[in-house]
Design an enzyme around this catalytic site. Sequence first.
Site, mmCIF file in Angstrom:
data_model
loop_
_atom_site.group_PDB
_atom_site.id
_atom_site.type_symbol
_atom_site.label_atom_id
_atom_site.label_comp_id
_atom_site.label_asym_id
_atom_site.label_seq_id
_atom_site.Cartn_x
_atom_site.Cartn_y
_atom_site.Cartn_z
ATOM 1 N N ALA A 275 -52.234 -0.756 16.727
ATOM 2 C CA ALA A 275 -51.969 -0.745 18.181
ATOM 3 C C ALA A 275 -50.485 -0.510 18.419
ATOM 4 C CB ALA A 275 -52.398 -2.066 18.798
ATOM 5 N N VAL B 96 -38.453 -15.243 8.357
ATOM 6 C CA VAL B 96 -37.133 -15.808 8.030
ATOM 7 C C VAL B 96 -36.487 -15.031 6.887
ATOM 8 C CG1 VAL B 96 -35.836 -17.881 7.406
ATOM 9 C CG2 VAL B 96 -37.985 -18.111 8.638
ATOM 10 N N GLY C 41 -31.838 -0.454 12.555
ATOM 11 C CA GLY C 41 -33.101 -1.205 12.677
ATOM 12 C C GLY C 41 -32.945 -2.683 12.365
ATOM 13 N N LYS D 120 -35.159 -19.043 13.300
ATOM 14 C CA LYS D 120 -35.397 -19.132 11.850
ATOM 15 C C LYS D 120 -35.043 -20.535 11.337
ATOM 16 C CE LYS D 120 -34.427 -14.205 11.338
ATOM 17 N NZ LYS D 120 -33.336 -13.228 11.186
HETATM 18 P P1 NAP Z 1 -39.874 -2.557 17.134
HETATM 19 O O1 NAP Z 1 -39.255 -1.529 16.274
HETATM 20 O O2 NAP Z 1 -39.426 -2.669 18.551
HETATM 21 O O3 NAP Z 1 -41.453 -2.340 17.085
HETATM 22 C C1 NAP Z 1 -42.330 -3.000 17.956
HETATM 23 C C2 NAP Z 1 -43.671 -2.301 17.887
HETATM 24 O O4 NAP Z 1 -44.606 -3.013 18.686
HETATM 25 C C3 NAP Z 1 -43.621 -0.863 18.436
HETATM 26 O O5 NAP Z 1 -44.393 -0.022 17.643
HETATM 27 C C4 NAP Z 1 -44.265 -1.013 19.827
HETATM 28 O O6 NAP Z 1 -44.932 0.173 20.243
HETATM 29 C C5 NAP Z 1 -45.285 -2.097 19.560
HETATM 30 N N1 NAP Z 1 -45.665 -2.817 20.760
HETATM 31 C C6 NAP Z 1 -44.887 -3.479 21.635
HETATM 32 N N2 NAP Z 1 -45.632 -4.009 22.624
HETATM 33 C C7 NAP Z 1 -46.904 -3.648 22.373
HETATM 34 C C8 NAP Z 1 -48.139 -3.880 23.028
HETATM 35 N N3 NAP Z 1 -48.205 -4.570 24.157
HETATM 36 N N4 NAP Z 1 -49.272 -3.379 22.474
HETATM 37 C C9 NAP Z 1 -49.229 -2.669 21.334
HETATM 38 N N5 NAP Z 1 -48.082 -2.432 20.646
HETATM 39 C C10 NAP Z 1 -46.943 -2.907 21.184
HETATM 40 O O7 NAP Z 1 -39.689 -4.009 16.515
HETATM 41 P P2 NAP Z 1 -39.489 -4.388 14.981
HETATM 42 O O8 NAP Z 1 -38.036 -4.372 14.660
HETATM 43 O O9 NAP Z 1 -40.430 -3.638 14.136
HETATM 44 O O10 NAP Z 1 -39.878 -5.943 15.017
HETATM 45 C C11 NAP Z 1 -41.220 -6.367 15.061
HETATM 46 C C12 NAP Z 1 -41.279 -7.864 14.816
HETATM 47 O O11 NAP Z 1 -40.742 -8.155 13.534
HETATM 48 C C13 NAP Z 1 -40.472 -8.718 15.795
HETATM 49 O O12 NAP Z 1 -41.144 -9.933 16.006
HETATM 50 C C14 NAP Z 1 -39.167 -8.950 15.056
HETATM 51 O O13 NAP Z 1 -38.515 -10.128 15.480
HETATM 52 C C15 NAP Z 1 -39.669 -9.090 13.654
HETATM 53 N N6 NAP Z 1 -38.706 -8.794 12.594
HETATM 54 C C16 NAP Z 1 -37.947 -7.685 12.650
HETATM 55 C C17 NAP Z 1 -37.080 -7.393 11.599
HETATM 56 C C18 NAP Z 1 -36.196 -6.186 11.595
HETATM 57 O O14 NAP Z 1 -35.352 -6.085 10.711
HETATM 58 N N7 NAP Z 1 -36.341 -5.257 12.517
HETATM 59 C C19 NAP Z 1 -37.011 -8.252 10.495
HETATM 60 C C20 NAP Z 1 -37.821 -9.397 10.473
HETATM 61 C C21 NAP Z 1 -38.662 -9.652 11.534
HETATM 62 P P3 NAP Z 1 -44.121 1.532 20.526
HETATM 63 O O15 NAP Z 1 -43.705 2.011 19.166
HETATM 64 O O16 NAP Z 1 -45.114 2.420 21.152
HETATM 65 O O17 NAP Z 1 -42.968 1.169 21.392
HETATM 66 N N1 HSE Z 2 -32.674 -9.135 14.011
HETATM 67 C C1 HSE Z 2 -32.932 -9.868 12.834
HETATM 68 C C2 HSE Z 2 -31.657 -9.966 12.020
HETATM 69 C C3 HSE Z 2 -34.013 -9.199 12.043
HETATM 70 O O1 HSE Z 2 -30.712 -9.217 12.301
HETATM 71 O O2 HSE Z 2 -31.577 -10.791 11.106
HETATM 72 C C4 HSE Z 2 -34.442 -9.971 10.814
HETATM 73 O O3 HSE Z 2 -35.119 -11.129 11.163
#
Ligand code: NAP
Ligand code: HSE
Length: 422
Positions: free
Chosen positions: A36, A123, A178, A196
């Site tokens: 999704a 975390v 990212g 975290k």
């Molecule tokens: P992101 O790049 O913004 O990706 C979010 C994804 O969710 C996108 O594909 C978006 O769709 C989709 N989405 C948002 N709302 C939606 C909905 N209502 N229905 C269906 N799909 C939906 O975020 P991310 O960086 O991958 O982070 C995702 C999660 O992982 C977050 O909770 C974040 O805190 C966590 N996290 C991130 C990192 C990191 O390094 N980035 C590390 C650890 C944890 P679209 O692509 O169409 O916009």
């Molecule tokens: N935004 C978070 C960070 C992603 O910079 O550590 C990893 O949880």
Amino acid sequence: MIGCGVVGGGVVQNLKKNADLITSRTGMSMEVRKIAVRDLAKSRPVKTGLLTDSWQAVVADPEVDIVVELMGGIDQPLQVMLAAIEAGKPVVTANKALLAERGEIIFDKAASAQVPVFFEASVAGGIPIVKALSEGLRANQIEELHGIINGTCNYILTRMEAEKLDFQTILQEAKDLGYAEADESLDVDGFDAAHKAAILAGLAYGFIVPFDEVYVEGIRDISPLDMEFAQKMGYTIKLLATIRPHADSRIEVRVNPALVSRSHVLASINGVFNAVQVTGDVVGETLFYGRGAGSDPTASAVLADTIEAALGLAGGSCRTAPVLKSGAAAVLPMDEVSVPYYVRLTVRNTPGVLAQVSAIFGKHEIGISSVFQPEDHVDPDVPLVLLLDKAKEADMQSALREIKELDVVGSPCQLIRVEELS
Ligand code: NAP
Ligand code: HSE
């Protein structure tokens, strides 16, 4: 999968890359059945036939055994998680905000439905710290935990110090790479690290940490001047999570910028890297280090959890999922936390200023361990930097309030806690 952005994209690509390896290690083949996303028109490296804009369609699909939530936010992913648990499908998530702020609802529901919830990626990115605390260190009383657990902030602070670049330029780079959350304030204002920290404290001391009781301070006000002075005094500045037990089952859980001695190992954790130092009463000191954010490291943790969930479904795992559960501990109020301090005042360049300032610290029984006034500042207002002995937060704040009222003291007035690390 719900969400296919930075993390979801990494999961798809790395599952493809290591599919044979995973099958050879587990005897199973894992496949992404449905994804999704919000915007179906966006180009992404997945077969378009897999995509839907309805998360409900993913959860309800009878061919989907495990739901991987990677959408971010709180309210919608909560609905996703609860629906998946209700459908009896194990859930894997990287969503620390959701777990820290709605953990009780999720884990209660998961316990009554007997559905596992895995959250290693929530975390410290690729570092298996959830597994370490819930399994490897479970015979220990945790005496102390310190962590650099936000990759974005560590990347910004490292580059500000090394290259004297401005905050906004580096933050934009962290976003492009990212590392940053969709809402950058979660990173730079300390909330992501606090989410975290709440999870880590919950795992270490067996209680659901009330998130609004975690003290949070971010890095927005850290200036190049503070970095320069800290460096001159033998420190570096890190956004640090500190967790430690006190009497009466009260647990210190806080996130704030901190002066860390340059001779300590945490001072050398640079860029997007995270590190968590855990001291257990049996094991002694341990250190976990690795990339804390970004597509691949986070995907590594998500895939490990998904494999675990799959092994559990196939009856091949004797591991139970980590759980955050209610317990008797409570968060120690910040006013009672006691640490040494770095204070940078902006003062009038006239005689007698130091005497006035030190009299107020003296009145509050706060000792001064070092004073520094750079000679190259000749303006009418100059910085005055003090290192202060350990004092209670409440006393320190009262002293500062009085000092700020002195005619000879202007702004800014900066306070950074000094962390005494073993
Ligand atoms: P992101 O790049 O913004 O990706 C979010 C994804 O969710 C996108 O594909 C978006 O769709 C989709 N989405 C948002 N709302 C939606 C909905 N209502 N229905 C269906 N799909 C939906 O975020 P991310 O960086 O991958 O982070 C995702 C999660 O992982 C977050 O909770 C974040 O805190 C966590 N996290 C991130 C990192 C990191 O390094 N980035 C590390 C650890 C944890 P679209 O692509 O169409 O916009
Ligand atoms: N935004 C978070 C960070 C992603 O910079 O550590 C990893 O949880």
